[in-house]
Every structure is written in C-alpha cells, then in structure tokens.
Design an enzyme around this catalytic site. Structure first.
Site, mmCIF file in Angstrom:
data_model
loop_
_atom_site.group_PDB
_atom_site.id
_atom_site.type_symbol
_atom_site.label_atom_id
_atom_site.label_comp_id
_atom_site.label_asym_id
_atom_site.label_seq_id
_atom_site.Cartn_x
_atom_site.Cartn_y
_atom_site.Cartn_z
ATOM 1 N N HIS A 69 0.801 -1.268 -0.014
ATOM 2 C CA HIS A 69 0.004 -0.148 0.045
ATOM 3 C C HIS A 69 0.848 1.169 -0.082
ATOM 4 C CE1 HIS A 69 -2.973 2.777 1.965
ATOM 5 N NE2 HIS A 69 -3.738 2.597 0.927
ATOM 6 N N HIS B 143 -7.004 13.185 2.641
ATOM 7 C CA HIS B 143 -6.510 11.793 2.828
ATOM 8 C C HIS B 143 -5.103 11.896 3.021
ATOM 9 C CE1 HIS B 143 -4.990 8.237 -0.328
ATOM 10 N NE2 HIS B 143 -6.285 7.862 0.297
#
Length: 721
Positions: A463, A620
């Site tokens: 990720h 984010h």
C-alpha cells in the site's frame, strides 16, 4: 468503480479488517474504551450526508454529496456487512473491537443504516431536489409532462431503450432469474388476458444507459426523467396482450468481497480473475424496495433471494441515488464550487526562458514537499517520472502502483522508460479492492512493454506510495526518491488531498533501494533510517514516539502529539494515546472516517481532542507529528492506524527534515484543529457535532479554501521576487 470523491473509501480504502479486539495489559485504562468501528463508519457517512443537507453549499455539490453517501453505503454493505455475515456463517464470529458479537453489531448496523437511508431519501426529496428546481434543474415525473413531451420521450424510448431491455418471466418454465449486485430492477406483475392467470416478471434497468433522461424542451429550465420512470410508463410495449397490474423498483446488494488463498495460488493473476468472476454471485446482504411495494411482490423477493426481513430497506422513490452523479455533466458552473486550477509547486516552476522545469536539478537543491490538489500532480509527480523516462542518464526506475487510471501518464512513462532500455520495476498491487480488474489489465500492458512487474509479498498488500529513480551523475549514482500519502493516480489527485516528498537524500535512497529489493526478491526486512515500514517496525516506531512524548510530559518538558489519518482503530495505538493523555500530553487527532478513540473518559481522555473535516476534497494525507522537546519529529506516508495497515500491509512513513516543511505541516494541522475552522467535533457517546458558524452566526474558515489561497500566495510571492 466506486466514485472517489469522498470514498477511498469512507472505509479507509474499504478492505476488510480484523474484528478481534486487542487487550491492553494496562489496568489503569477503563474497559469499554473504544467506539465500535462499524457504527463509527456510519457516523462518518452521516457527516457526508450533512454536507448535502447544508443549504449554503452550491446545489450541484449537494446532489453530488448525496450520490457519494449512496456509493459509500453500498461499499460498506458489500465489504463490512458482508464480512460480519461471513464470520457468522462460517462460525468465526469472534467479538468485534468493542467485545460485542457480530450478530449484535449487525442489528445495530441495521437500525442505524435504516435511519440514515430514510434521512438520505428525505434530504433529496425535501431539500436538494427543490433547491435544484429553484436553480433551474428539475428532476421530474412522467405524469407532470405534456403530451408533446410524452411523444418525444416515447420516441427516445423506442429508439434507444426498448431494443436493449430484457424482460424475464418467472413461471414453471422460467426459474427466478439471477439478480446482479447493485442493479436497479422492476418487479412486474401482469395478468394473461386470455387465461386470467397472474404472472411475475423481472426487468433490469440497463446500467449502460443514462440514468437521467433529458426532457426535450427549449425553456431555461433543464428537466430530467429517471430512466426507470420512462420504462415503467412503456411496460405495455414489453408485454403486448398482457395486462400490467403493478410494478415496483427494487435493488439488491451482494457480498462483493474477494478472498484468495495466495499460498495455494501459483499464479496470483489467474486466481484473482477467477475470484472476480465468483464475486458476481456473492450472497445477498441488502434488498432495497420502494415504499409502495405490495406484500405479494415483497414476499416473492424475500423467498427467492433468501433474504431476511432485517435486510429489507423500504425507501421512497427513486432508489439508487448514485444516479445523481450524472448531474455532474450539467453545464452550470454557477451551481458548483468556484473553479480551482492547481498551481505548480514553487520549486518546480520553470526558470529563465525554458517552459519546462528540470525536476532533478530542483530536487538536488533541497527536499521538495508538494501538496495536492492545491499543487499540481502533473507538474510534479508526473513530470518527475516523464523526465526520468526520457533522460539518458537515468538507469533505473522503481515504483509501487496501488490504484491508478487505465490511461495514466504514469503508466505510460514507465512503458516509455522500459522501451528506452532502462531498468524499470513496477510493483503492482492487483488486490486493491474494486480496482482488481483494472490493475490486471495495465499490469499486463506493462509486462508486454518490458517492465519488470511483480505483485508484492504473499499475505501482504503493498500500500506504500514510493518511486525511486537512479541516475548517473559524474560517474556516480544518485537516488531521487518520492514518498507520498496518495496513489499515483492523476485523476483522483484532483480531488484527493495528499502530500508528497521529493528528495535526493542518500539515506532515503538507500532505504527505498533495500525496501524495493525486499518487495521484488527475497531480502529480509531491515530497520530503516528515515522510513518507518510496516508490518515489522511502523507500529513499534510510532509507539516509541508516543511513549517519548509521555515521558517528556512526566519530566515537565513540552509534549504534543498531532495525528492526521483516515481511520483510527488500532487498540495498541489508541491505548498509547490514552496513556499519553493521562500523563498530560496534548493529543490532537484529525480523522476523516472511522474513529474508535473516545474523548469522554474522565481521567483518561481529558487531553485528547478529535476533529473531522470533509468538504470539496477528500482529506487523504497522513501526518504524524511529535513535539520531541522542541525538536519536532514529523512523518508523512500511506498508513492508517488499523490492524490491516500495521500488520498485513507494506506501508511506509518518511520523516520530514526540512524545517520549512515541518513548519508548513504543523501550521496546516493547527489550522484544521483551530476552533475558528469548519469541522466536526467528536463529543460524548461518539456523537459528532458540526461547527460551521461562529457564536455570532458568521461562517467559520474553510480549511480547503484557506489552503488554496495560501498556495496561490506562495506562487505570487515568488513571481514578485
């Protein structure tokens, strides 16, 4: 794909997570010190809904937030609710993070979700739809149209809709048809005029056609008719010789989670493709019906779909308000946020007569911190990779790819580099939820171009957001690194708020080289100098930093913890923050989505403040800042504080060392936490309260608008100089 405007998701990238709680050995911490993560997620989506309910926002933005809410909730059911149900069915019903059984949590979810969906429908019917109509955009009904408009829409139906419709009868010769997940359908009861026998038919509303059909006209008001309304008023054309007795819309949500036993799959791509095919046939987990559906039709659906009463959601028409996304194509800029064009980061602005900046030269002068979408992705990250692809001195490019667009210039830059003879490594995470099929396509495209494509480590998702360029300069090799908080996706970079750090620091280059070797080969993870890397060291590193702040507070030294994340669930991290708070450390948490930490525990959370900001852009970025007795230690990166991120993913945080960058990050954080900034405040019992106006009724500062103006001011200041 799920629309990105507020997702990524409201689930914190929407992948499944552990349900088992981690017990803390610290007896000084109270029991029941965590909020239930599922209910906390629903509270997040309620905050999205509150944006749609805000009459001060532009009308088309409000309708977009309604669509985002619907899209988020679909994903929540497909993943989180599906995961709970799967654990019950398989007998793995371990307690949730608050020690409750999955069955009890499902009941709570049902109650909360029912109330939220009714509120969502009411927001559309009573608030947003009338506001749009007042602004000249009308979502109308067949019965309100004129004969001329009926004739024009009938012609449209015959030419564009009727040929693709597929009515499916249900009788002894025709078993009940398969209902695909998230499809909008009509349940139709008809009577055979010859025999008098009643029959049932299912008609799927074609998803490839526009959900809102424009009503022909020359007036100033733009009017649209829902596609299912148009179809419903032409059912006689589909069943000639039959009497249409009744029809009702319904919509089914299925378990669309993907499970792969990687250890048993020699070819991950083939295993994933097979699982994606099975995903279409996942068990039902939610049935949405219109509130006028009769009991006969509902009983048939419940029986044939094998669904419980708890899983039935009776709602006003229209169902599936994701269809409001189509209003984004309406040309009414006056009903949207004022336009914002990203600027080029000051360090990457061209100098002299050149219209193209030398990215490598700029990075050699010092670390560069970019802030998207206020600063351009195209003139920073994309330009960095494109220059690397064409630069003859660049020998190798290594990059992780988690989510990107199919026509991505990032992918094209890697292809160009490989075709130019450079060594190119792309670590593609094909298990990125709901992007699996897309990732498979462009992974194969990269392989055909000669890029070395690897799929990461078995059992771990990759990720982290990393790019490394190796360039020959004066007979030596120099490393140019990029570590980001967001995906290498030029499309979502326009709506996702993220940071990225470019550096030519040799230590970061060595750290990334070793990490890429581990991901592509058989190297064993080592400790890194400027990186904190999961799964082995990231949690430990953060816990050390938190404990250091606690010790400083006990010693009477300055102590302050600031954390900006998408989701906070991990019990070890939460308990460490509680202990820091007990010692007198000021703990500020800025969270977008799930938040399991509490602020109403006397003696435990007295020094903890939690805020949430939602708006035009999806917040984010992840920031971890520690006062460290006046020498702030600040990290940015890809990791949220969830079990999956810390234990089952490769994540990376990089320490930001430039004093100006540290100052910028801390000031950005402090502006968000300021009482004069629009935000939601977490209070007692997990209730979030929105603060948008002052006590005098004046609008508070919008963080994102303020950041826009600050970034523009930086550019103007440089130009004046």
């Amino acid at each position: 794909m799920i629309d990105p405007a507020l997702t990524d998701a409201g689930l914190g990238d929407a992948e499944d997570d552990d349900f088992d709680a981690v017990e803390s050995p610290d007896s000084l911490l109270p029991d029941h010190r965590y909020h239930d993560r599922e209910i906390s997620w629903l509270a997040f989506n309620q905050r999205v809904l509150e944006l749609a309910e805000d009459s001060s926002l532009p009308e088309l933005e409000r309708s977009n937030f309604l669509a985002i809410f619907a899209s988020n909730l679909d994903e929540f059911f497909m993943v989180r609710v599906a995961g709970l149900k799967r654990r019950i069915v398989t007998g793995l019903a371990v307690p949730t993070n608050v020690g409750r059984s999955p069955a009890d949590v499902l009941a709570d979810i049902s109650n909360e979700a029912h109330a939220l969906q009714l509120r969502h429908a009411a927001a559309w019917t009573d608030q947003v739809r009338p506001a749009l109509a007042d602004a000249g955009i009308e979502i109308t009904e067949w019965d309100t149209l004129t004969e001329a408009e009926h004739a024009a829409l009938t012609e449209y139906f015959q030419l564009h809709v009727f040929p693709v419709l597929m009515p499916l009868a249900v009788d002894p010769a025709h078993p009940f048809p398969y209902i695909s997940g998230l499809s909008l359908n009509l349940a139709i009861r008809i009577r055979n005029a010859r025999t008098g026998r009643q029959e049932f038919a299912r008609l799927k509303v074609p998803p490839m056609l526009p959900r809102l059909v424009e009503v022909p006209g020359t007036g100033e008001i733009a009017r649209y008719l829902p596609l299912e309304d148009l179809i419903s008023n032409h059912l006689g054309d589909l069943f000639p010789g039959m009497e249409v007795l009744d029809h009702h819309a319904f919509r089914l949500t299925r378990n669309e989670d993907v499970e792969i036993e990687e250890d048993e799959s020699e070819n991950l791509i083939q295993a994933l493709e097979a699982e994606l095919l099975r995903r279409r046939f996942g068990p039902p987990i939610r049935l949405e019906i219109t509130d006028d559906m009769d009991d006969v039709t509902l009983d048939l659906l419940i029986k044939e779909l094998d669904i419980t009463d708890q899983e039935v959601y009776r709602l006003p028409s229209p169902l599936d308000l994701r269809g409001l996304f189509s209003l984004s194509q309406v040309n009414r800029p006056d009903l949207r946020y004022p336009p914002h064009v990203p600027t080029t980061a000051v360090a990457f602005q061209p100098t002299g007569s050149s219209n193209r900046a030398d990215i490598f030269s700029a990075i050699r002068k010092g670390d560069v911190l970019v802030h998207h979408p206020y600063e351009s992705f195209a003139t920073s990250v994309q330009a960095f990779l494109e220059q690397a692809a064409r630069d003859p001195h660049v020998l190798a490019i290594k990059q992780t790819l988690y989510r990107t667009s199919g026509d991505s210039p990032v992918v094209q830059a890697l292809i160009d580099a490989a075709e130019a003879g450079k060594q190119v490594l792309a670590l593609v995470e094909v298990k990125a939820r709901f992007d699996e099929a897309n990732n498979i396509v462009w992974a194969r495209k990269l392989e055909k171009a000669g890029v070395h494509v690897v799929y990461g480590l078995v059992g771990l998702k990759t990720h982290c957001k990393l790019a490394l360029v190796i360039r020959e300069e004066g007979g030596m090799l120099r490393h140019y690194s990029h570590v980001g908080t967001g995906n290498y996706n030029p499309k979502t970079s326009r709506v996702y708020e993220d940071f990225g750090l470019f550096t030519a620091d040799a230590q970061v280059g060595k750290d990334l080289t070793r990490l890429f070797n581990e991901l592509s080969g058989y190297a064993i993870e080592k400790k890194f100098k400027r990186l904190l890397v999961a799964p082995l060291h990231l949690r430990k590193g953060l816990l050390r930093q938190i404990d250091n702040e606690r010790n400083n507070a006990v010693a009477g030294k300055p102590a302050h913890i600031r954390i900006k994340i998408n989701s906070l669930v991990d019990e070890e991290i939460i308990d460490a923050l509680y202990r820091a708070s007990q010692a007198g450390v000021k703990v500020d948490v800025w969270v977008r989505g799930i938040c399991s930490i509490k602020v109403d525990l006397p003696g435990t959370s007295d020094n903890i403040t939690v805020r949430s900001i939602l708006g035009r852009y999806l917040e984010h970025s992840r920031i971890f800042a520690f006062e460290n007795d006046g020498d702030p230690q600040v990290y940015i990166g890809s990791a949220d504080m969830m079990h999956r991120n810390l234990d089952r993913r490769v994540e990376a945080l990089v320490r930001v060392t430039d004093p100006d960058h540290v100052k910028e990050l801390l000031e950005f954080f402090d502006l968000a936490m300021d009482d004069g900034t629009v935000s939601w405040h977490l209070g007692a019992d997990g209730v979030w309260e929105r603060h948008a106006v002052s006590a005098e009724g004046k609008p508070l500062i919008d963080l994102q608008d303020k950041t826009m103006s600050q970034v523009r001011r930086r550019r103007r200041t440089r130009t004046v100089r």
